[in-house]
Design a protein around this motif. Sequence first.
Motif, short mmCIF file in Angstrom:
data_model
loop_
_atom_site.label_atom_id
_atom_site.label_comp_id
_atom_site.label_asym_id
_atom_site.label_seq_id
_atom_site.Cartn_x
_atom_site.Cartn_y
_atom_site.Cartn_z
N LEU A 56 8.24 -0.47 -5.53
CA LEU A 56 7.06 -1.32 -5.67
C LEU A 56 7.47 -2.71 -6.14
CD1 LEU A 56 4.00 -1.60 -5.54
CD2 LEU A 56 3.88 -0.66 -7.85
N ASP A 57 8.43 -2.78 -7.06
CA ASP A 57 8.92 -4.06 -7.56
C ASP A 57 9.51 -4.91 -6.44
OD1 ASP A 57 9.71 -5.97 -9.69
OD2 ASP A 57 11.74 -5.34 -9.13
N LYS B 156 1.17 4.00 -2.98
CA LYS B 156 0.89 5.43 -2.78
C LYS B 156 2.02 6.29 -3.33
CE LYS B 156 -2.12 5.04 1.25
NZ LYS B 156 -2.25 5.29 2.70
N VAL B 157 3.27 5.83 -3.15
CA VAL B 157 4.41 6.58 -3.67
C VAL B 157 4.33 6.65 -5.19
CG1 VAL B 157 6.93 6.58 -3.93
CG2 VAL B 157 5.91 6.09 -1.71
N VAL B 158 3.97 5.54 -5.84
CA VAL B 158 3.84 5.54 -7.30
C VAL B 158 2.77 6.55 -7.73
CG1 VAL B 158 3.12 4.17 -9.30
CG2 VAL B 158 4.69 3.20 -7.63
N ILE B 159 1.65 6.56 -7.01
CA ILE B 159 0.56 7.48 -7.35
C ILE B 159 1.02 8.92 -7.21
CG2 ILE B 159 -1.71 8.30 -6.60
CD1 ILE B 159 -2.28 5.30 -5.85
N VAL B 160 1.69 9.25 -6.10
CA VAL B 160 2.15 10.62 -5.87
C VAL B 160 3.17 11.03 -6.92
CG1 VAL B 160 3.53 12.03 -4.27
CG2 VAL B 160 1.64 10.64 -3.41
N ARG B 161 4.05 10.10 -7.27
CA ARG B 161 5.13 10.43 -8.21
C ARG B 161 4.70 10.32 -9.67
NH1 ARG B 161 10.34 7.79 -5.23
NH2 ARG B 161 10.25 9.13 -3.40
N TRP B 162 3.51 9.91 -9.92
CA TRP B 162 3.02 9.78 -11.29
C TRP B 162 3.12 11.11 -12.01
CZ3 TRP B 162 2.14 6.08 -14.62
CH2 TRP B 162 1.41 6.35 -15.76
N ILE C 41 0.84 -1.20 0.00
CA ILE C 41 0.00 0.00 0.00
C ILE C 41 0.87 1.25 0.00
CG2 ILE C 41 -1.63 1.36 1.38
CD1 ILE C 41 -2.89 -1.37 2.21
N SER C 42 1.89 1.26 0.85
CA SER C 42 2.77 2.42 0.94
C SER C 42 3.52 2.64 -0.38
CB SER C 42 3.76 2.22 2.09
OG SER C 42 4.55 3.34 2.25
#
Length: 194
Positions: free
Chosen positions: A92-93, A74-80, A70-71
């Motif tokens: 994430l990987d 969220k980082v991927v979403i913010v950094r998108w 989840i964390s």
Amino acid sequence: MSYSASDLQNDVDRLLDRLGLEITGDDCDGYTVRHAGRDLTTARGTIFDTAAEATAAALDGLIDLVEDLISASKVVIVRWEHGDLAEAVRELDVCVRVVDGTPASQSGAEKAEDRRQTRLRHLVRDGLRFDECVTAFSVTERQVCAVATARSLFHQRGAIEIPAATVVSRDERGTAVMAWARVCDEAEPLDLLP
């Protein structure tokens, strides 16, 4: 119909199996949690006295993994939209590889280290303070005699302070004891060059 503890254990085992987690062992040798053909080391340890303890450790580990996913997500979403998306995807990987047991080019120890570093970065981002880490890792002079030895040899109130509960690190050369060197904020930097 009654629902017994063994019924609960069977249901939990079935659900863990869906995630590739297996509780193995016996009362003589102890129980372990296996994932992708290898024993897992959990926060509670590696070998357990009962299948129920191993199951609880597997569930703890599973919750940790879900929190990591989840964390990292969220980082991927913010950094998108802004930031280093590639770094976020790498984090994430690492999380996904740990959850599904996908072999990586790294050794198991390196993968575990990557996972710990990722979790630590997330904790720091979420507000983890250094004093909380010191509290979590600290030992007292009653627990480790090196703390008492260091305090008697080096502790100088107001200059070099070694709290009664502090952090220690052991290696082949001995035990290092964390100390605090107090300096005045207004002090001029020392000219250490000749």
